[in-house]
Structures are given as C-alpha cells and as structure tokens.
Design a protein around this motif. Sequence first.
Motif, PDB file in Angstrom:
ATOM      1  N   HIS A  83     -44.672 -50.607 -81.773  1.00 55.91           N
ATOM      2  CA  HIS A  83     -45.688 -51.558 -81.314  1.00 55.91           C
ATOM      3  C   HIS A  83     -45.030 -52.776 -80.671  1.00 55.91           C
ATOM      4  O   HIS A  83     -45.443 -53.223 -79.584  1.00 55.91           O
ATOM      5  N   ASN A  84     -43.991 -53.336 -81.311  1.00 50.26           N
ATOM      6  CA  ASN A  84     -43.336 -54.536 -80.792  1.00 50.26           C
ATOM      7  C   ASN A  84     -42.610 -54.276 -79.478  1.00 50.26           C
ATOM      8  O   ASN A  84     -42.678 -55.079 -78.546  1.00 50.26           O
ATOM      9  N   LYS A  87     -45.048 -53.892 -76.648  1.00 54.89           N
ATOM     10  CA  LYS A  87     -45.592 -55.196 -76.258  1.00 54.89           C
ATOM     11  C   LYS A  87     -44.691 -55.848 -75.215  1.00 54.89           C
ATOM     12  O   LYS A  87     -45.153 -56.430 -74.221  1.00 54.89           O
ATOM     13  N   GLU A  90     -45.001 -54.019 -71.915  1.00 53.33           N
ATOM     14  CA  GLU A  90     -46.201 -54.450 -71.197  1.00 53.33           C
ATOM     15  C   GLU A  90     -45.948 -55.743 -70.423  1.00 53.33           C
ATOM     16  O   GLU A  90     -46.374 -55.887 -69.267  1.00 53.33           O
ATOM     17  N   PRO A 117     -51.148 -48.709 -76.693  1.00 53.73           N
ATOM     18  CA  PRO A 117     -50.070 -49.349 -75.928  1.00 53.73           C
ATOM     19  C   PRO A 117     -49.828 -48.710 -74.560  1.00 53.73           C
ATOM     20  O   PRO A 117     -49.559 -49.403 -73.576  1.00 53.73           O
ATOM     21  N   GLU A 168     -57.714 -58.579 -79.537  1.00 52.64           N
ATOM     22  CA  GLU A 168     -57.077 -58.951 -78.275  1.00 52.64           C
ATOM     23  C   GLU A 168     -57.938 -58.594 -77.079  1.00 52.64           C
ATOM     24  O   GLU A 168     -57.803 -59.193 -76.018  1.00 52.64           O
TER      25      GLU A 168
END
Length: 635
Positions: A83-84, A87, A90, A117, A168
């Motif tokens: 996930h990190n 991010k 992105e 994601p 978000e």
Amino acid sequence: MGLGPRSLHKAGRRFPAGDKRGRRAKGSGRPPPGRQRPPDRSSEPAPDAHPHLSPEALGYFRQALSALKEAPETGEERELMVHNVLKEVEAEALALATNKTGSEIMQELLGFSPLKPLCRVWATLRSNFRFVACHRCGVHVLQSALLQLPRLLGSPAEKEEEDVEEEEDGKDGPLETLEELVLGLASEVCDDFLFYCGDTHGSFVVRTLLQVLGGTLLESERARHRGSQSPEAQRAPAREGKPSDFEVPETFLNRLQDLSSCFLKDIAVFITDKISSFCLQVALQILHRKLPQFCAQLCSAVIGYLSSRNSSADGSPLLLFLRDQTSSRLLEQVLLVLEPPRLQSLFEDHFQGQLQTLAAHPIANFPLQRLLDAVTTPELLSPVFEELSPALEAVLAQGHPGVVIALVGACRRVGAHQARVLQLLLEAFHCAEPPSRQVACVPLFATLTAYEVYYRLAEEEGAVPAEHQVEMATARALGEVTVLGSLLLQHLLHFSSPGIVLRSLGALTGPQLLTLAQNPAGSHVLDAVLTSPSVTRKQRRRVLKTLKGQYVALACSRHGSRVLDAIWSGAALGARKEIAAELGERNQELIRDPFGHHVARNVALTTFLKRREAWEQQQGAVAKRRRALNSILED
C-alpha cells in the motif's frame, strides 16, 4: 540446386534449413507520412514540463521492489508495504512511466498491486494517456496495467482498504472502477483509432487492449510480460503455445465490437501499413475465439479489398499480396481463422494452380504453409496434394522445408495420402531405391540431408544407387538434428502405418539413439514413439530396447532425463526392474548430477537398493492404479 535425381549430391550439401523470413521485427519503423494525425498536445505537459525522476526517488523504488520480492507472500506487513509503495508510485506515476529504468520497476510493482491502488495509478496516467501510450517506455507500463485484469477483475476489495478509500474519495470525487477505466481507455483509442494503430508504440497498447476486451491473452503477450508479474502469477501454469482465456463483462465484448468496426472503416490502411496491420492480425485471433461473426466480416473485407486490386500477370490479384512482406503476414492470419467452406472457395479462386510457384517464393511460401496448416477436409487436401506433391524435392532444395512439413502435417491431420507422401519423401531424400536404403530414413529426415550427402558418397549422376551398407551406417555418429526434421518425424510417427520409420529407429545404435534423445529437438521424436496411438507396445519395446546400457547417460542429460521419465511412466514392472538395476549400479553418480538426482528420486532408487520387496509392492500398486485409470479412459 537443380531438380534432377542426383542434384542434391551434385551440389554437395544438405537441404537448406531455410525458412527464415527476411522481415524486420514487429513494431519497427513508422507508417508512411500522412497516415496518422499529429498528436493533439493541448492536454499534455509541454516538453519542458515533463516530470523528472530524481536519482533518490529511483533508488527508493528499486529498494522497495527488492524488499517486496523478499517479503513473505502474505501477511499484514506485506499488505502495508505494498500500500505504501504504491502510494509513492501514484505520486510519481508519470515520471516513473517515462523513465527507462523507472518504467521497468513500475511494471513489476504493478504485478503486486491490489485493485484500488492500480485504479489510482491508472487514473493518474489517464490525463496524459496519448503521451504515455506513444512513449517508448510508458507504453509498456500501460500494457502491464492492462495485463493485470485477469488477476483483478471481480476481485473483492479488502474491508480495511475500502474504509481508507472512502475517506480519500471525497477529496477528488469517487474513484472509477477498473471496468470503467478500461472502457474509458477503449473509448479514447476508438476516437483516434488510426493514430494509435499507426504509431510504433501506441499500436502495442491497441493490441493488448484488444486481448483484454476479448478476455483472451495470446501466448506472445504472456511471454513478453512474464517478468512483470508477481511471484504468484509467475508460478501460475501456462499452457505452452495456447491462448489464455478469462471472464470479462459483457460491456468489454460490446466495446470489442466497436473496435472491430473501426477496422472496417479504413481496411486499406490496415492491410497495407506495416504497424497498423499488426493490430488487425491480433483482432482476427481474438474475434475468431470470442466473436466469430465479426471475424468473418473482417476476413471478407480483407479478401474483398485484395481481390479488387489490379490483377497480376499470372493470375489472381491476391498473388501480388502473397509476395508482399506486410500483407502476406495478414493473409497468413486470415487463412488460419477462415471457416472450412470459405477456405475451400479461397483456394479455388486464388491459390489453385499456383502452389508450386508460391512454394518457391521466399515470402509467399509462408502464407502457403498457413494454408496447409488450416486444411481439415479431404476435399481441400486432395487438390492441394496433387498439385504440390510432385515438387517436394525441389521445394526442399530451395530451402523451404516448412512447406513440406506443413503438407505432411495436413496428411496426418486429415488421415489421407499418408503412404504416398512417405514414398515421395523417401524419393526426395534418395533412400527409396534400393529398398535397403529405407532403413536409413530417420537420420536423413532428422537432419534434412540427402542420402549421398549424409554418408559422403561420391556417386555419379545417373549411376545406379548403391546398396545400403550397415557397417557404414553404424559407424557414423548421428548428425545434427534440426527442429523441422524432428517435426517431420513426429508427424510420420503419428501416421496410421509408421512401420518404415519405426524400423529405421530400431536400426539405430545405442549411442545414436542416445544422441537423438539428448537433443532438444530430437527428444520429441522419442515422445512421439511413446505417445502415438499408431505405435504398438511391441514396436515401442523394439525401439526402446536399444537404449539399454544408456540409461545413466540419459538420466544425466537435461533432455534425456525427461525422455527417461516418460519411458518410466509407461513401463511395466519388469522393464522398471531392468532400468532401476542399471541405474543402481551408478547410484552415487546419479545423486551428484543435477538432472540424475531427480531421476533417482522418481525411480525411488534408494528404496530399490535397500528394500527391494517394498519397492516391488510400491511399483505394483502404481501399475495397478495406472491400468485402472486407462480402463476408465478407454470406456
């Protein structure tokens, strides 16, 4: 080479292996000027405004990818890491996608990405889609993103992830679903279809998009992107050479229909332009599997356009395009997807009477091979065979053995003209007369070499052929086996009466048969002996008994060990005892060998050497289960 009966010996060399097409790689070059519109850059960053990827950022992503590869395959820690990292991807998506090293890293990272994601990264790139799709590095990122669909379509989002995403989503509006993103991409491509199909890099996106919309990944695409997948995806079994199907929503197939209509609007461009033609070729393969009626429309459009051009001096106007590098590739694909009645009409209207000319041409012989590959009925095979069979030796001498192998394959598939084609092959390789030479046919076919050349005989042209000398044949090591020679033998072994080929295999010495089994291409000839329904158990044993005394050498070979495993699988208990006893004499050598130790484990060699009675009971139980399974399959 000349075409006389001794021409091959006179030339002093083997049949040319040939069949290498003088064509540049897919995607090379650009379409002719005026074929595409200049890109509208109003929505793209100006050249100086392209984001730059700093060395520090590149180092971070490289380390992140390495950490993900080493992390456990499941667990909260891994999910948080993914996930990190995504991010950060992105935030730097455009800079990563358009950097050579960054693009490669990004492709691999997308292979780890969960659904949401990936959608966020995709949405970030969409505002610069034209720029990324036509960028030499960015195009591969888009392809990689599209190729995640079989893994992610319909996958449920994690509850915790949904909570974060809902929080978000309110900032920039709701996040589009993966289906909506793909359909949006397809709409953009459809609106400027000629541009994307004609661009060297953009055409790759179109080809991948066609496959995703149709729910079919072609083997070429799966192999190209095998390194851009997660370890789980890489371990997923892929059936060699066959397309991979997956479920897609009905909206995807509807959009695929829209894209197929785009081909019809500018069919001339897709036939004559090298880059655009590749897109139509992929479309034909996908439509043939998923929307056959639209595939038939495209085929009719292609044939209709080519048939309406100016006639060639020697017949149908289609013959001109069969000799052209671009349009002949497209015609190859058309031939492979046509329905049998339409293929019969195409042959009668355009091919009949021209087969020998096409077989001799350096480019047109490839569409001819595809025509032969597509033959499935005796009604089509008979006129093709009658026209082509008298020229087999000449075709081989011209360096186009693929035509001959395709004709033999058609005879195998249809089950007709098998005895005649085998006799013609014996004559073409100069081992039909005297009959004693026929026992040498396997080495000649495997190496694609005429008898006099293989055995280095100095016979005068027109002289009576000498009898076969067994001592000369056994003293000569087996020559280099070719891929096409191996394919020829595999077809012949699946004929209804493969006796001549089996007698020739049985005449090989142990070292010669060992060389065949250890060869990457030749090992598949032994596979055919083991699997052909035309080969009886007695004939199989007669061929394989020559390998007695060679089992250790087989076991310690990459390809030979695979052959030995296949022999073991079909062997009776008595034959298994003989194999195990021979291998057991050199047990330590097998255990130290990288291939041999796998064979020793498969044979249960340690048990055989230390607990013979337990080994026999185990093997007897295995044989009993195999017989039961075979009886079920036969019923």
